[in-house]
Design an enzyme around this catalytic site. Structure first.
Site, mmCIF file in Angstrom:
data_model
loop_
_atom_site.group_PDB
_atom_site.id
_atom_site.type_symbol
_atom_site.label_atom_id
_atom_site.label_comp_id
_atom_site.label_asym_id
_atom_site.label_seq_id
_atom_site.Cartn_x
_atom_site.Cartn_y
_atom_site.Cartn_z
ATOM 1 N N TRP A 104 0.875 -1.176 0.000
ATOM 2 C CA TRP A 104 0.000 0.000 0.000
ATOM 3 C C TRP A 104 0.911 1.223 0.000
ATOM 4 O O TRP A 104 1.767 1.352 0.898
ATOM 5 C CB TRP A 104 -0.859 -0.060 1.260
ATOM 6 C CG TRP A 104 -1.875 1.024 1.398
ATOM 7 C CD1 TRP A 104 -2.745 1.467 0.450
ATOM 8 C CD2 TRP A 104 -2.173 1.770 2.579
ATOM 9 N NE1 TRP A 104 -3.559 2.435 0.967
ATOM 10 C CE2 TRP A 104 -3.226 2.645 2.274
ATOM 11 C CE3 TRP A 104 -1.649 1.778 3.874
ATOM 12 C CZ2 TRP A 104 -3.769 3.520 3.195
ATOM 13 C CZ3 TRP A 104 -2.188 2.648 4.798
ATOM 14 C CH2 TRP A 104 -3.243 3.516 4.456
ATOM 15 N N LYS B 221 -12.707 -0.256 8.002
ATOM 16 C CA LYS B 221 -13.490 -1.061 7.055
ATOM 17 C C LYS B 221 -14.427 -2.017 7.779
ATOM 18 O O LYS B 221 -15.593 -2.126 7.434
ATOM 19 C CB LYS B 221 -12.574 -1.873 6.127
ATOM 20 C CG LYS B 221 -11.276 -1.196 5.749
ATOM 21 C CD LYS B 221 -11.441 -0.135 4.688
ATOM 22 C CE LYS B 221 -10.278 0.826 4.753
ATOM 23 N NZ LYS B 221 -9.838 1.367 3.500
ATOM 24 N N ALA C 292 -5.993 -4.353 8.227
ATOM 25 C CA ALA C 292 -6.992 -3.297 8.014
ATOM 26 C C ALA C 292 -8.301 -3.857 7.446
ATOM 27 O O ALA C 292 -9.261 -3.101 7.268
ATOM 28 C CB ALA C 292 -6.433 -2.230 7.067
ATOM 29 N N ASP D 188 0.130 -5.273 9.514
ATOM 30 C CA ASP D 188 -0.917 -4.291 9.249
ATOM 31 C C ASP D 188 -2.193 -5.056 8.919
ATOM 32 O O ASP D 188 -2.260 -5.746 7.896
ATOM 33 C CB ASP D 188 -0.475 -3.425 8.044
ATOM 34 C CG ASP D 188 -1.530 -2.400 7.667
ATOM 35 O OD1 ASP D 188 -2.509 -2.232 8.408
ATOM 36 O OD2 ASP D 188 -1.350 -1.751 6.605
HETATM 37 C C1 LIG Z 1 -3.300 -1.689 3.883
HETATM 38 C C2 LIG Z 1 -3.941 -0.626 4.707
HETATM 39 N N1 LIG Z 1 -3.459 -0.376 5.931
HETATM 40 C C3 LIG Z 1 -3.991 0.544 6.724
HETATM 41 C C4 LIG Z 1 -5.070 1.293 6.310
HETATM 42 C C5 LIG Z 1 -5.536 2.289 7.316
HETATM 43 O O1 LIG Z 1 -6.688 2.898 7.163
HETATM 44 P P1 LIG Z 1 -7.288 3.940 8.200
HETATM 45 O O2 LIG Z 1 -6.212 4.843 8.668
HETATM 46 O O3 LIG Z 1 -8.327 4.642 7.399
HETATM 47 O O4 LIG Z 1 -7.875 3.141 9.329
HETATM 48 C C6 LIG Z 1 -5.612 1.086 5.029
HETATM 49 C C7 LIG Z 1 -6.723 1.896 4.513
HETATM 50 O O5 LIG Z 1 -7.017 1.980 3.372
HETATM 51 C C8 LIG Z 1 -5.024 0.093 4.208
HETATM 52 O O6 LIG Z 1 -5.479 -0.169 2.990
#
Ligand SMILES: Cc1ncc(COP(=O)(O)O)c(C=O)c1O
Length: 397
Positions: A130, A246, A213, A211
Site C-alpha cells: 500500500w 473497514k 486493516a 498491518d
Molecule cells: C493496507 C492498509 N493499511 C492501513 C489502512 C488504514 O486505514 P485507516 O487509517 O483509514 O484506518 C488502510 C486503509 O485503506 C489500508 O489499505
C-alpha cells in the site's frame, strides 16, 4: 516565507475518484477508492454502530479527554478481536495497546516505537505494498528494503521469491506483513506459508509488524486473523496495527489501535508507555467517538452479534461479486480470470496495462487505478456488465 512552497499534485487515488465524480456519463463506474460500497453504491453505517452511537449520545455527559491510551473497553475489545480471546499471549499478560487515529495512526505509532528501539531500522515491505506505508513509516526515519510478493503472470504470491529475499532480513530488521486481504493485490499467504515466515523470524530474529486493516472481509473474522495469530503464538515479540475503518465502517471516525506483544508483561507495559510518549509528541490525545462506539459494539453481546451478521453478509457479497465478475469476464474474453475468485478482500489487479486502464476511464468511464487495481465492492448488479464489456473491449475483443 510560505510562498516558497509549490502546489503539490493531488493524491493519485483521491484524484481519480474526484475525476469520476465530475464525469457526466450516467453509466460511470468508480472502482478506485478503498471503501466498502453496497449494491446501491453507498458506504453504509452498520446497524450496530448506529445503535451504539445513539446510546452514546444519550449517555455522554462530557467531552473531556479520554485516557491517553484510549478507551479501556475498546482496547480490550480490539485485542480480543485481533488476537482471539483465548490467545496465550493475552492470557499471559504479554499484550498492551494504544488506541490510535485509524490504522494510519496505528502504523505511525508502531513506526515511532521501532525507530526508538532501533534508529533507522530497515523495514522490509512487500512488492507491491500500500503506497501510504512508505511516507507513514519513512517520515519517522525508517529505511526500506522490498521483498518479492506478487507474481503478475500467475496472479499469486511469489512465495519462493519472498522467502529468498527475506533470508537477508536480520535481527534488528522489521518485516511488514499484510494480515489479510493484501492491498493492492488481494493475494494472501496460506497458513503453512505464515508458519514458514514464523520459523524464519524465530531463526533470523527479525521483528514482524503486521498491518491488519480488513479483518472480516476476506474469509471471516477468525480465518482472516489466523496467520497473524500463528505468529503471535510462536514469537516473543511483534507489533500489530489494526484499523476499524473497514470492518466497523468507522472510516471518518479515525479508529484503530497499535498492539504490542512483548516478551513478558513488563515489556508489554514498557512498550505501551513508550507509545504514549510517542502519541503525545505526534497528536497528543486519541479521538473518542469511534472508539467509544467500537468498544460498545465489541463488548455488548447483542450489538456484537448484529455487527458480525452484517459484516459476514458484506464478506459474502464481496466473494459473490468476485465469482460473478470472473464468470462475466470469462464469458466476454477468452482468458482465465479465476484469480479474481481466489484473491481475498476488496482489491485485485485485473492485469491490464496502464494504457488500458486509462482507455477504460477515457472511453468507458470505468475508473480504476493505472495499476488496474479495482475495488471489487464498487461493482454491483447495475454495473457489472458494463465493467465486463468495457474490459473486454480494451483487451481488444
Ligand atoms: C493496507 C492498509 N493499511 C492501513 C489502512 C488504514 O486505514 P485507516 O487509517 O483509514 O484506518 C488502510 C486503509 O485503506 C489500508 O489499505
Amino acid at each position: 516565507m510560505l510562498e516558497v512552497l509549490p502546489r503539490l499534485p493531488d493524491d493519485p487515488i483521491l484524484g481519480l475518484a474526484a475525476a469520476c465524480r465530475a464525469d457526466p456519463n450516467p453509466n460511470k463506474v468508480d472502482l478506485t477508492v478503498g471503501i466498502y460500497m453496497d449494491e446501491q453504491g453507498l458506504c453504509p453505517v452498520f446497524e450496530a454502530v448506529q445503535q451504539a452511537q445513539r446510546q452514546l449520545i444519550e449517555q455522554e455527559s462530557s467531552k473531556a479527554y479520554i485516557p491517553p491510551a484510549g478507551d479501556a473497553a475498546f482496547n480490550t475489545g480490539i485485542q480480543q478481536l485481533v488476537l482471539g480471546a483465548d490467545s496465550s499471549a493475552l492470557l499471559a499478560g504479554r499484550v498492551s495497546s494504544v488506541q490510535t487515529p485509524g490504522g494510519c495512526g496505528a502504523l505511525r505509532i508502531g513506526a515511532e516505537i521501532i525507530q526508538a528501539a532501533r534508529p533507522n531500522a530497515r523495514v522490509w515491505v512487500s512488492d507491491p505494498t500500500w503506497p501510504v506505508h512508505i511516507p507513514l513509516l519513512g517520515s519517522v526515519g525508517l529505511r526500506f528494503e522490498s521483498y518479492r510478493y506478487y507474481d503478475a503472470p500467475s496472479h499469486g504470491v511469489d512465495f519462493e521469491g519472498m522467502v529468498a529475499d527475506l533470508k537477508s532480513a536480520q535481527r534488528g530488521d522489521v518485516v511488514l506483513l499484510h494480515g489479510c486481504c493484501h492491498n493492492p493485490c488481494g493475494a494472501d499467504l496460506e497458513l503453512e506459508q505464515w508458519a514458514q515466515i514464523a520459523e524464519m523470524a524465530e531463526q533470523q530474529g527479525f521483528l514482524p509488524f503486521i498491518d491488519i486493516a480488513y479483518q472480516g472481509l476476506g474469509d471471516g473474522l477468525e480465518r482472516d486473523a489466523a496467520g497473524l495469530r500463528l505468529l503471535v503464538e510462536r514469537l516473543p515479540e511483534l507489533i500489530v496495527a489494526a484499523s476499524c475503518s473497514k470492518n466497523l465502517g468507522l472510516y471518518r471516525e479515525r479508529t484503530g489501535a497499535t498492539l504490542f506483544i512483548g516478551q513478558n508483561s513488563a515489556s508489554a507495559e514498557a512498550l505501551q508507555s513508550q507509545a504514549l510518549v510517542a502519541a503525545r509528541r505526534v497528536y497528543s490525545m486519541p479521538p473518542a467517538h469511534g472508539a467509544l462506539i467500537a468498544g460498545r459494539v465489541l463488548g455488548d453481546q447483542a450489538l456484537r452479534q448484529s455487527w458480525q451478521n452484517e459484516l459476514e453478509s458484506m464478506c459474502r457479497r464481496i466473494n459473490t461479486l468476485r465469482s460473478d465478475l470472473r464468470s462475466k469476464l470469462e464469458a466476454a474474453v477468452d482468458q482465465d480470470f479465476s484469480f479474481i475468485e481466489r484473491e481475498k478482500g476488496m482489491f485485485s489487479f485485473l492485469g491490464l496495462s496502464a494504457e488500458q486502464a486509462q482507455r477504460l476511464r477515457r472511453e468507458h468511464s470505468v475508473y480504476m487505478l493505472d495499476s488496474s487495481r479495482i475495488n471489487v465492492a464498487g461493482i454491483n448488479a447495475a454495473n457489472i456488465d458494463i465493467v465486463a464489456r468495457s474490459v473486454a473491449q480494451v483487451l481488444g475483443r
